[in-house]
Design a protein around this motif. Structure first.
Motif, PDB file in Angstrom:
ATOM      1  N   MET A  49       0.847  -1.162   0.000  1.00 10.74           N
ATOM      2  CA  MET A  49       0.000   0.000   0.000  1.00 10.74           C
ATOM      3  C   MET A  49       0.903   1.239   0.000  1.00 10.74           C
ATOM      4  N   VAL A  50       0.568   2.195  -0.866  1.00 14.41           N
ATOM      5  CA  VAL A  50       1.378   3.393  -1.027  1.00 14.41           C
ATOM      6  C   VAL A  50       0.501   4.626  -0.820  1.00 14.41           C
ATOM      7  N   LEU A  51       0.990   5.534   0.005  1.00  7.41           N
ATOM      8  CA  LEU A  51       0.286   6.792   0.222  1.00  7.41           C
ATOM      9  C   LEU A  51       0.474   7.671  -1.003  1.00  7.41           C
ATOM     10  N   LYS A  52      -0.635   8.121  -1.594  1.00  9.19           N
ATOM     11  CA  LYS A  52      -0.585   8.922  -2.827  1.00  9.19           C
ATOM     12  C   LYS A  52      -0.492  10.421  -2.557  1.00  9.19           C
ATOM     13  N   VAL A  53      -0.773  10.846  -1.352  1.00  5.15           N
ATOM     14  CA  VAL A  53      -0.692  12.267  -1.005  1.00  5.15           C
ATOM     15  C   VAL A  53       0.496  12.470  -0.068  1.00  5.15           C
ATOM     16  N   LYS A  54       0.885  13.706   0.092  1.00  7.39           N
ATOM     17  CA  LYS A  54       1.986  14.000   1.016  1.00  7.39           C
ATOM     18  C   LYS A  54       1.556  13.644   2.432  1.00  7.39           C
ATOM     19  N   TRP A  55       2.503  13.094   3.197  1.00  9.04           N
ATOM     20  CA  TRP A  55       2.212  12.685   4.573  1.00  9.04           C
ATOM     21  C   TRP A  55       1.652  13.850   5.394  1.00  9.04           C
ATOM     22  N   ILE A  56       2.242  15.014   5.282  1.00  8.79           N
ATOM     23  CA  ILE A  56       1.798  16.165   6.074  1.00  8.79           C
ATOM     24  C   ILE A  56       0.358  16.532   5.730  1.00  8.79           C
ATOM     25  N   ASP A  57      -0.011  16.420   4.460  1.00 11.62           N
ATOM     26  CA  ASP A  57      -1.384  16.714   4.050  1.00 11.62           C
ATOM     27  C   ASP A  57      -2.347  15.649   4.573  1.00 11.62           C
ATOM     28  N   PHE A  58      -1.926  14.392   4.490  1.00  6.66           N
ATOM     29  CA  PHE A  58      -2.756  13.301   4.986  1.00  6.66           C
ATOM     30  C   PHE A  58      -2.988  13.454   6.486  1.00  6.66           C
ATOM     31  N   LYS A  59      -1.921  13.680   7.213  1.00  3.04           N
ATOM     32  CA  LYS A  59      -2.007  13.839   8.667  1.00  3.04           C
ATOM     33  C   LYS A  59      -2.911  15.014   9.031  1.00  3.04           C
ATOM     34  N   SER A  60      -2.757  16.116   8.335  1.00  2.73           N
ATOM     35  CA  SER A  60      -3.565  17.304   8.594  1.00  2.73           C
ATOM     36  C   SER A  60      -5.049  17.025   8.363  1.00  2.73           C
ATOM     37  N   LYS A  61      -5.356  16.333   7.272  1.00  6.81           N
ATOM     38  CA  LYS A  61      -6.759  16.033   6.952  1.00  6.81           C
ATOM     39  C   LYS A  61      -7.347  15.073   7.980  1.00  6.81           C
ATOM     40  N   ILE A  62      -6.589  14.086   8.402  1.00  6.67           N
ATOM     41  CA  ILE A  62      -7.076  13.147   9.425  1.00  6.67           C
ATOM     42  C   ILE A  62      -7.323  13.888  10.737  1.00  6.67           C
ATOM     43  N   GLU A  63      -6.430  14.784  11.098  1.00  5.03           N
ATOM     44  CA  GLU A  63      -6.632  15.584  12.312  1.00  5.03           C
ATOM     45  C   GLU A  63      -7.886  16.445  12.191  1.00  5.03           C
ATOM     46  N   GLU A  64      -8.140  16.963  10.992  1.00  4.23           N
ATOM     47  CA  GLU A  64      -9.358  17.746  10.739  1.00  4.23           C
ATOM     48  C   GLU A  64     -10.598  16.863  10.939  1.00  4.23           C
ATOM     49  N   TYR A  65     -10.565  15.649  10.407  1.00  2.37           N
ATOM     50  CA  TYR A  65     -11.692  14.735  10.584  1.00  2.37           C
ATOM     51  C   TYR A  65     -11.892  14.373  12.054  1.00  2.37           C
ATOM     52  N   ILE A  66     -10.817  14.201  12.787  1.00  2.00           N
ATOM     53  CA  ILE A  66     -10.920  13.911  14.217  1.00  2.00           C
ATOM     54  C   ILE A  66     -11.602  15.067  14.930  1.00  2.00           C
ATOM     55  N   SER A  67     -11.201  16.294  14.601  1.00  2.00           N
ATOM     56  CA  SER A  67     -11.814  17.480  15.212  1.00  2.00           C
ATOM     57  C   SER A  67     -13.293  17.582  14.864  1.00  2.00           C
ATOM     58  N   GLU A  68     -13.628  17.296  13.596  1.00  2.00           N
ATOM     59  CA  GLU A  68     -15.030  17.328  13.185  1.00  2.00           C
ATOM     60  C   GLU A  68     -15.843  16.282  13.947  1.00  2.00           C
ATOM     61  N   GLY A  69     -15.284  15.093  14.113  1.00  2.00           N
ATOM     62  CA  GLY A  69     -15.972  14.043  14.861  1.00  2.00           C
ATOM     63  C   GLY A  69     -16.193  14.447  16.311  1.00  2.00           C
ATOM     64  N   ALA A  70     -15.183  15.029  16.927  1.00  2.00           N
ATOM     65  CA  ALA A  70     -15.307  15.487  18.313  1.00  2.00           C
ATOM     66  C   ALA A  70     -16.364  16.589  18.425  1.00  2.00           C
ATOM     67  N   ALA A  71     -16.413  17.480  17.435  1.00  2.00           N
ATOM     68  CA  ALA A  71     -17.408  18.554  17.440  1.00  2.00           C
ATOM     69  C   ALA A  71     -18.824  17.980  17.303  1.00  2.00           C
ATOM     70  N   LEU A  72     -18.979  16.938  16.489  1.00  2.00           N
ATOM     71  CA  LEU A  72     -20.292  16.296  16.355  1.00  2.00           C
ATOM     72  C   LEU A  72     -20.731  15.687  17.682  1.00  2.00           C
ATOM     73  N   ILE A  73     -19.806  15.008  18.338  1.00  2.00           N
ATOM     74  CA  ILE A  73     -20.134  14.416  19.632  1.00  2.00           C
ATOM     75  C   ILE A  73     -20.566  15.496  20.607  1.00  2.00           C
ATOM     76  N   GLU A  74     -19.811  16.573  20.651  1.00  2.00           N
ATOM     77  CA  GLU A  74     -20.123  17.669  21.577  1.00  2.00           C
ATOM     78  C   GLU A  74     -21.467  18.314  21.239  1.00  2.00           C
ATOM     79  N   LYS A  75     -21.710  18.544  19.963  1.00  2.00           N
ATOM     80  CA  LYS A  75     -22.947  19.210  19.541  1.00  2.00           C
ATOM     81  C   LYS A  75     -24.186  18.386  19.893  1.00  2.00           C
ATOM     82  N   TYR A  76     -24.089  17.082  19.721  1.00  2.00           N
ATOM     83  CA  TYR A  76     -25.260  16.238  19.917  1.00  2.00           C
ATOM     84  C   TYR A  76     -25.227  15.461  21.229  1.00  2.00           C
ATOM     85  N   LYS A  77     -24.315  15.814  22.116  1.00  2.00           N
ATOM     86  CA  LYS A  77     -24.125  15.083  23.370  1.00  2.00           C
ATOM     87  C   LYS A  77     -25.409  14.955  24.181  1.00  2.00           C
TER      88      LYS A  77
END
Length: 81
Positions: A1-29
């Motif tokens: 398996m090969v990462l097609k995007v830059k690692w820094i971009d991938f990591k940043s996007k995953i961190e963004e998704y984590i933040s969005e998930g946490a915000a959803l939990i908080e909003k609908y808690k």
């Protein structure tokens, strides 16, 4: 398996998704009405689909089942599935 995007971009996007998930939990808690819970289910499903799609498109996969590892396991219920 090969990462097609830059690692820094991938990591940043995953961190963004984590933040969005946490915000959803908080909003609908404290959601209790059927309408609120249905909205949460829809928003959660959309968020989950976006995460899985991003992961799939970020890798050149030898095994397409890799993306399934990101789906929630049915070992316990978090009330959102």
């Amino acid at each position: 398996m090969v990462l097609k995007v830059k690692w820094i971009d991938f990591k940043s996007k995953i961190e963004e998704y984590i933040s969005e998930g946490a915000a959803l939990i908080e909003k609908y808690k404290f959601s209790r009405t059927e309408d609120e819970l249905n909205k949460l289910k829809d928003v959660k499903q959309s968020w989950e689909n976006n995460v899985i799609t991003y992961v799939i498109t970020s890798f050149e996969l030898e095994n397409k089942n890799f993306a399934n590892e990101f789906k929630p396991q049915n070992r316990f219920s978090n009330g959102l599935s």
